[in-house]
Design an enzyme around this catalytic site. Structure first.
Site, PDB file in Angstrom:
ATOM      1  N   GLU A   1     -10.734 -10.924  -0.773  1.00 32.85           N
ATOM      2  CA  GLU A   1     -10.453 -10.146   0.435  1.00 32.85           C
ATOM      3  C   GLU A   1     -11.749  -9.560   0.991  1.00 32.85           C
ATOM      4  OE1 GLU A   1      -6.110  -8.622   0.428  1.00 32.85           O
ATOM      5  OE2 GLU A   1      -7.299  -7.258  -0.776  1.00 32.85           O
TER       6      GLU A   1
ATOM      7  N   GLU B   1      -9.566  -0.926  -1.759  1.00 36.43           N
ATOM      8  CA  GLU B   1      -9.312   0.504  -1.495  1.00 36.43           C
ATOM      9  C   GLU B   1      -9.421   1.311  -2.792  1.00 36.43           C
ATOM     10  OE1 GLU B   1      -5.610  -0.128   0.593  1.00 36.43           O
ATOM     11  OE2 GLU B   1      -6.764  -1.127   2.167  1.00 36.43           O
TER      12      GLU B   1
ATOM     13  N   SER C   1      -5.962  -9.357   7.001  1.00 36.61           N
ATOM     14  CA  SER C   1      -5.373  -9.617   8.321  1.00 36.61           C
ATOM     15  C   SER C   1      -4.675 -10.972   8.439  1.00 36.61           C
ATOM     16  CB  SER C   1      -6.424  -9.457   9.427  1.00 36.61           C
ATOM     17  OG  SER C   1      -6.897  -8.120   9.450  1.00 36.61           O
TER      18      SER C   1
ATOM     19  N   LYS D   1       0.859  -1.208   0.000  1.00 38.04           N
ATOM     20  CA  LYS D   1       0.000   0.000   0.000  1.00 38.04           C
ATOM     21  C   LYS D   1       0.888   1.248   0.000  1.00 38.04           C
ATOM     22  CE  LYS D   1      -3.448  -2.771   2.235  1.00 38.04           C
ATOM     23  NZ  LYS D   1      -4.697  -2.865   2.970  1.00 38.04           N
TER      24      LYS D   1
ATOM     25  N   GLY E   1      -7.004  -5.001   7.235  1.00 39.93           N
ATOM     26  CA  GLY E   1      -6.400  -4.050   8.160  1.00 39.93           C
ATOM     27  C   GLY E   1      -7.120  -3.938   9.492  1.00 39.93           C
TER      28      GLY E   1
ATOM     29  N   HIS F   1      -8.209  -3.602  -6.123  1.00 37.22           N
ATOM     30  CA  HIS F   1      -8.156  -3.715  -4.666  1.00 37.22           C
ATOM     31  C   HIS F   1      -9.342  -2.949  -4.067  1.00 37.22           C
ATOM     32  CE1 HIS F   1      -6.909  -3.121  -0.504  1.00 37.22           C
ATOM     33  NE2 HIS F   1      -6.205  -4.227  -0.663  1.00 37.22           N
TER      34      HIS F   1
HETATM   35  P1  PGA Z   1      -4.072  -6.534   5.581  1.00 41.99           P
HETATM   36  O1  PGA Z   1      -4.328  -6.030   4.066  1.00 41.99           O
HETATM   37  O2  PGA Z   1      -3.272  -7.800   5.480  1.00 41.99           O
HETATM   38  O3  PGA Z   1      -3.336  -5.422   6.238  1.00 41.99           O
HETATM   39  O4  PGA Z   1      -5.427  -6.793   6.166  1.00 41.99           O
HETATM   40  C1  PGA Z   1      -4.573  -6.928   3.024  1.00 41.99           C
HETATM   41  C2  PGA Z   1      -4.840  -6.179   1.742  1.00 41.99           C
HETATM   42  O5  PGA Z   1      -5.487  -5.126   1.777  1.00 41.99           O
HETATM   43  O6  PGA Z   1      -4.421  -6.609   0.666  1.00 41.99           O
END
Ligand code: PGA
Length: 256
Positions: free
Chosen positions: A171, A101, A216, A12, A177, A99
Protein backbone atom coordinates in the site's frame (compact mmCIF):
# COMPACT_ATOMS: atom_id res chain seq x y z
CA UNK A 1 1.89 -21.00 -10.19
CA UNK A 2 -1.56 -21.18 -8.64
CA UNK A 3 -2.21 -18.48 -6.07
CA UNK A 4 -5.29 -17.52 -4.13
CA UNK A 5 -6.69 -14.08 -4.82
CA UNK A 6 -7.76 -12.23 -1.69
CA UNK A 7 -10.00 -9.20 -1.34
CA UNK A 8 -9.77 -7.79 2.17
CA UNK A 9 -11.96 -5.04 3.58
CA UNK A 10 -10.23 -2.72 6.04
CA UNK A 11 -13.03 -0.81 7.72
CA UNK A 12 -10.61 1.16 9.92
CA UNK A 13 -12.50 3.07 12.68
CA UNK A 14 -15.75 3.03 10.71
CA UNK A 15 -18.82 0.85 10.47
CA UNK A 16 -21.62 -0.21 12.78
CA UNK A 17 -23.65 -3.25 13.76
CA UNK A 18 -26.15 -2.46 11.05
CA UNK A 19 -23.40 -2.33 8.41
CA UNK A 20 -22.18 -5.74 9.61
CA UNK A 21 -25.65 -7.17 9.02
CA UNK A 22 -25.97 -5.50 5.63
CA UNK A 23 -22.50 -6.64 4.56
CA UNK A 24 -23.00 -10.27 5.58
CA UNK A 25 -26.26 -10.59 3.66
CA UNK A 26 -24.83 -8.61 0.71
CA UNK A 27 -21.78 -10.85 0.49
CA UNK A 28 -23.92 -13.95 0.66
CA UNK A 29 -25.34 -13.15 -2.75
CA UNK A 30 -22.09 -12.70 -4.68
CA UNK A 31 -20.61 -15.23 -7.03
CA UNK A 32 -16.91 -15.55 -6.38
CA UNK A 33 -14.47 -16.92 -8.93
CA UNK A 34 -12.66 -20.09 -7.99
CA UNK A 35 -9.69 -19.54 -5.68
CA UNK A 36 -10.90 -16.19 -4.35
CA UNK A 37 -11.14 -15.47 -0.63
CA UNK A 38 -12.87 -12.42 0.81
CA UNK A 39 -11.90 -11.13 4.26
CA UNK A 40 -13.84 -8.51 6.21
CA UNK A 41 -11.88 -6.71 8.93
CA UNK A 42 -14.22 -4.62 11.11
CA UNK A 43 -13.28 -3.00 14.43
CA UNK A 44 -12.80 -5.27 17.43
CA UNK A 45 -16.27 -4.72 19.01
CA UNK A 46 -17.92 -5.94 15.80
CA UNK A 47 -15.98 -9.18 15.31
CA UNK A 48 -18.38 -11.35 17.30
CA UNK A 49 -21.37 -9.78 15.56
CA UNK A 50 -19.90 -10.62 12.17
CA UNK A 51 -19.26 -14.22 13.26
CA UNK A 52 -22.80 -14.52 14.61
CA UNK A 53 -24.43 -13.03 11.52
CA UNK A 54 -22.28 -15.23 9.30
CA UNK A 55 -23.45 -18.30 11.18
CA UNK A 56 -27.12 -17.27 11.19
CA UNK A 57 -27.11 -16.44 7.49
CA UNK A 58 -25.05 -19.51 6.62
CA UNK A 59 -22.52 -17.27 4.88
CA UNK A 60 -20.87 -18.91 1.89
CA UNK A 61 -17.43 -20.48 2.29
CA UNK A 62 -14.42 -18.38 1.26
CA UNK A 63 -15.68 -15.34 3.15
CA UNK A 64 -13.64 -14.86 6.29
CA UNK A 65 -13.37 -12.59 9.29
CA UNK A 66 -10.22 -10.62 10.05
CA UNK A 67 -8.98 -8.13 12.64
CA UNK A 68 -7.20 -4.85 11.94
CA UNK A 69 -4.47 -5.27 14.53
CA UNK A 70 -3.35 -7.53 17.38
CA UNK A 71 -0.89 -7.51 20.24
CA UNK A 72 2.49 -9.16 19.78
CA UNK A 73 2.10 -10.57 23.31
CA UNK A 74 0.17 -13.74 24.07
CA UNK A 75 -1.64 -12.42 27.20
CA UNK A 76 -1.06 -10.39 30.34
CA UNK A 77 -1.01 -6.84 31.65
CA UNK A 78 -1.40 -4.93 28.38
CA UNK A 79 -4.41 -2.70 28.94
CA UNK A 80 -6.36 -2.00 25.79
CA UNK A 81 -4.68 -4.71 23.73
CA UNK A 82 -6.23 -7.74 22.02
CA UNK A 83 -4.63 -11.19 21.82
CA UNK A 84 -4.53 -13.81 19.09
CA UNK A 85 -6.34 -16.25 21.41
CA UNK A 86 -9.23 -13.78 21.64
CA UNK A 87 -9.32 -13.49 17.85
CA UNK A 88 -9.43 -17.27 17.55
CA UNK A 89 -12.32 -17.41 19.99
CA UNK A 90 -14.44 -15.15 17.81
CA UNK A 91 -13.58 -17.17 14.67
CA UNK A 92 -11.30 -14.64 13.02
CA UNK A 93 -8.88 -16.14 10.49
CA UNK A 94 -6.84 -13.16 9.31
CA UNK A 95 -5.13 -10.17 10.96
CA UNK A 96 -3.91 -6.99 9.28
CA UNK A 97 -0.43 -6.30 10.65
CA UNK A 98 1.67 -3.17 10.24
CA UNK A 99 -0.86 -1.03 8.42
CA UNK A 100 0.73 2.32 7.53
CA UNK A 101 -1.63 4.09 9.95
CA UNK A 102 -0.33 1.85 12.77
CA UNK A 103 3.23 2.57 11.69
CA UNK A 104 2.85 6.34 11.36
CA UNK A 105 0.22 7.27 13.99
CA UNK A 106 1.08 4.63 16.62
CA UNK A 107 4.80 4.38 15.90
CA UNK A 108 4.87 0.65 15.26
CA UNK A 109 8.36 -0.28 14.12
CA UNK A 110 9.24 -2.94 11.56
CA UNK A 111 10.72 -5.00 14.41
CA UNK A 112 7.46 -4.85 16.35
CA UNK A 113 5.53 -5.70 13.18
CA UNK A 114 7.79 -8.73 12.69
CA UNK A 115 7.02 -9.88 16.26
CA UNK A 116 3.31 -9.50 15.55
CA UNK A 117 3.57 -11.59 12.38
CA UNK A 118 5.26 -14.34 14.40
CA UNK A 119 2.60 -14.24 17.13
CA UNK A 120 -0.19 -14.33 14.54
CA UNK A 121 1.31 -17.32 12.72
CA UNK A 122 1.92 -19.26 15.91
CA UNK A 123 -1.78 -18.85 16.78
CA UNK A 124 -2.75 -20.39 13.43
CA UNK A 125 -4.05 -17.11 12.01
CA UNK A 126 -3.00 -15.57 8.68
CA UNK A 127 -1.24 -12.20 8.80
CA UNK A 128 -1.89 -9.62 6.10
CA UNK A 129 1.44 -7.84 6.33
CA UNK A 130 1.25 -4.24 5.08
CA UNK A 131 4.23 -2.48 3.57
CA UNK A 132 4.53 0.71 1.54
CA UNK A 133 6.48 3.88 0.92
CA UNK A 134 5.51 7.51 1.55
CA UNK A 135 5.26 10.06 -1.23
CA UNK A 136 8.58 11.66 -0.22
CA UNK A 137 10.26 8.26 -0.28
CA UNK A 138 8.92 7.50 -3.78
CA UNK A 139 10.01 10.91 -5.04
CA UNK A 140 13.48 10.32 -3.60
CA UNK A 141 13.53 6.93 -5.41
CA UNK A 142 13.71 5.17 -2.07
CA UNK A 143 10.72 2.86 -2.64
CA UNK A 144 12.70 -0.37 -2.99
CA UNK A 145 14.96 0.43 -0.04
CA UNK A 146 11.94 1.16 2.16
CA UNK A 147 10.09 -2.01 1.13
CA UNK A 148 13.21 -4.09 1.71
CA UNK A 149 13.64 -2.54 5.17
CA UNK A 150 10.04 -3.45 6.02
CA UNK A 151 10.27 -7.02 4.66
CA UNK A 152 13.69 -8.10 5.89
CA UNK A 153 12.91 -7.98 9.65
CA UNK A 154 9.92 -10.27 9.02
CA UNK A 155 12.03 -12.71 6.99
CA UNK A 156 14.62 -12.67 9.79
CA UNK A 157 11.98 -13.21 12.46
CA UNK A 158 9.90 -16.03 10.96
CA UNK A 159 12.14 -17.50 8.24
CA UNK A 160 11.23 -17.42 4.56
CA UNK A 161 9.73 -20.94 4.79
CA UNK A 162 6.85 -19.57 6.87
CA UNK A 163 5.84 -17.06 4.19
CA UNK A 164 3.64 -19.82 2.73
CA UNK A 165 1.13 -18.66 5.38
CA UNK A 166 1.62 -14.91 4.94
CA UNK A 167 -0.30 -12.48 2.74
CA UNK A 168 1.45 -9.23 1.82
CA UNK A 169 -0.41 -6.00 1.06
CA UNK A 170 1.58 -3.36 -0.78
CA UNK A 171 0.00 0.00 0.00
CA UNK A 172 1.79 3.14 -1.16
CA UNK A 173 1.05 5.56 1.68
CA UNK A 174 0.37 8.39 -0.78
CA UNK A 175 -2.45 6.36 -2.35
CA UNK A 176 -4.30 5.51 0.88
CA UNK A 177 -7.56 7.39 1.21
CA UNK A 178 -6.39 10.04 -1.25
CA UNK A 179 -8.08 8.91 -4.45
CA UNK A 180 -4.58 8.78 -6.03
CA UNK A 181 -4.15 5.16 -7.10
CA UNK A 182 -0.83 3.87 -8.37
CA UNK A 183 -1.18 3.15 -12.08
CA UNK A 184 -1.57 -0.58 -12.81
CA UNK A 185 1.92 -0.54 -14.40
CA UNK A 186 3.51 1.16 -11.40
CA UNK A 187 1.76 -1.19 -8.98
CA UNK A 188 2.79 -4.24 -11.04
CA UNK A 189 6.43 -3.09 -11.14
CA UNK A 190 6.49 -2.70 -7.36
CA UNK A 191 4.76 -6.04 -6.80
CA UNK A 192 7.33 -7.67 -9.05
CA UNK A 193 10.10 -6.11 -6.95
CA UNK A 194 8.49 -7.53 -3.80
CA UNK A 195 8.19 -10.99 -5.31
CA UNK A 196 11.78 -10.89 -6.52
CA UNK A 197 12.96 -9.74 -3.10
CA UNK A 198 11.25 -12.80 -1.56
CA UNK A 199 12.60 -14.97 -4.38
CA UNK A 200 16.14 -14.01 -3.40
CA UNK A 201 15.41 -15.93 -0.21
CA UNK A 202 13.32 -18.73 -1.82
CA UNK A 203 11.87 -18.70 -5.33
CA UNK A 204 9.26 -21.43 -4.74
CA UNK A 205 7.88 -19.68 -1.69
CA UNK A 206 7.89 -16.28 -3.43
CA UNK A 207 5.68 -17.68 -6.18
CA UNK A 208 3.07 -18.76 -3.64
CA UNK A 209 2.67 -15.56 -1.58
CA UNK A 210 -0.49 -13.57 -2.43
CA UNK A 211 0.48 -9.93 -3.00
CA UNK A 212 -2.42 -7.52 -2.57
CA UNK A 213 -2.49 -3.93 -3.76
CA UNK A 214 -4.08 -1.27 -1.54
CA UNK A 215 -4.67 2.44 -1.89
CA UNK A 216 -7.84 3.99 -3.30
CA UNK A 217 -9.01 0.78 -4.99
CA UNK A 218 -12.62 1.13 -6.14
CA UNK A 219 -15.16 -0.48 -8.45
CA UNK A 220 -13.88 1.54 -11.41
CA UNK A 221 -10.17 0.73 -11.16
CA UNK A 222 -10.11 -2.75 -9.57
CA UNK A 223 -10.37 -4.78 -12.75
CA UNK A 224 -7.29 -3.28 -14.36
CA UNK A 225 -5.26 -3.57 -11.16
CA UNK A 226 -6.26 -7.18 -10.54
CA UNK A 227 -5.39 -8.08 -14.14
CA UNK A 228 -1.67 -7.51 -13.42
CA UNK A 229 0.45 -10.66 -13.17
CA UNK A 230 1.72 -10.07 -9.65
CA UNK A 231 -1.37 -8.44 -8.14
CA UNK A 232 -3.40 -11.10 -6.36
CA UNK A 233 -6.23 -8.97 -5.03
CA UNK A 234 -6.61 -5.90 -2.89
CA UNK A 235 -6.83 -4.38 0.57
CA UNK A 236 -9.79 -2.04 0.33
CA UNK A 237 -10.49 0.83 2.72
CA UNK A 238 -13.15 3.43 1.84
CA UNK A 239 -14.82 1.41 -0.92
CA UNK A 240 -15.27 -1.57 1.43
CA UNK A 241 -17.79 0.41 3.51
CA UNK A 242 -20.22 0.51 0.59
CA UNK A 243 -21.79 -2.91 0.24
CA UNK A 244 -22.67 -2.63 -3.46
CA UNK A 245 -19.28 -1.29 -4.45
CA UNK A 246 -17.43 -3.87 -2.37
CA UNK A 247 -19.45 -6.65 -4.00
CA UNK A 248 -18.34 -5.45 -7.46
CA UNK A 249 -14.71 -5.43 -6.30
CA UNK A 250 -15.01 -8.98 -4.87
CA UNK A 251 -16.66 -10.25 -8.04
CA UNK A 252 -13.90 -8.86 -10.23
CA UNK A 253 -11.14 -10.85 -8.49
CA UNK A 254 -9.78 -13.97 -10.14
CA UNK A 255 -7.43 -16.53 -8.62
CA UNK A 256 -4.51 -17.39 -10.86
P1 PGA B 1 -8.32 3.20 0.92
O1 PGA B 1 -7.54 2.48 2.15
O2 PGA B 1 -8.84 2.10 0.05
O3 PGA B 1 -9.39 4.00 1.56
O4 PGA B 1 -7.29 4.02 0.21
C1 PGA B 1 -6.78 1.32 1.96
C2 PGA B 1 -6.12 0.92 3.26
O5 PGA B 1 -5.69 1.79 4.01
O6 PGA B 1 -6.02 -0.27 3.56
Amino acid sequence: MKRHAIIAANWKMNGSLSLIKEMVSGLNSIVLAENVNVVVCPSFPFLSAFALNAENENLQANIYLGAQNVSEHKSGAYTGEISTDMLNEVNANYVIVGHSERRSLYKETSTQVAHKVKTVLSAGLTPILCIGESEAERTAEQTETVLASQLQPVIDEIGIENFTDVVIAYEPVWAIGTGKTASPEMAQATHLFIRQFLANADKNIADKVPLLYGGSVNAANCEELFAQTDIDGGLIGGASLKVDEFKIICSSAKGS
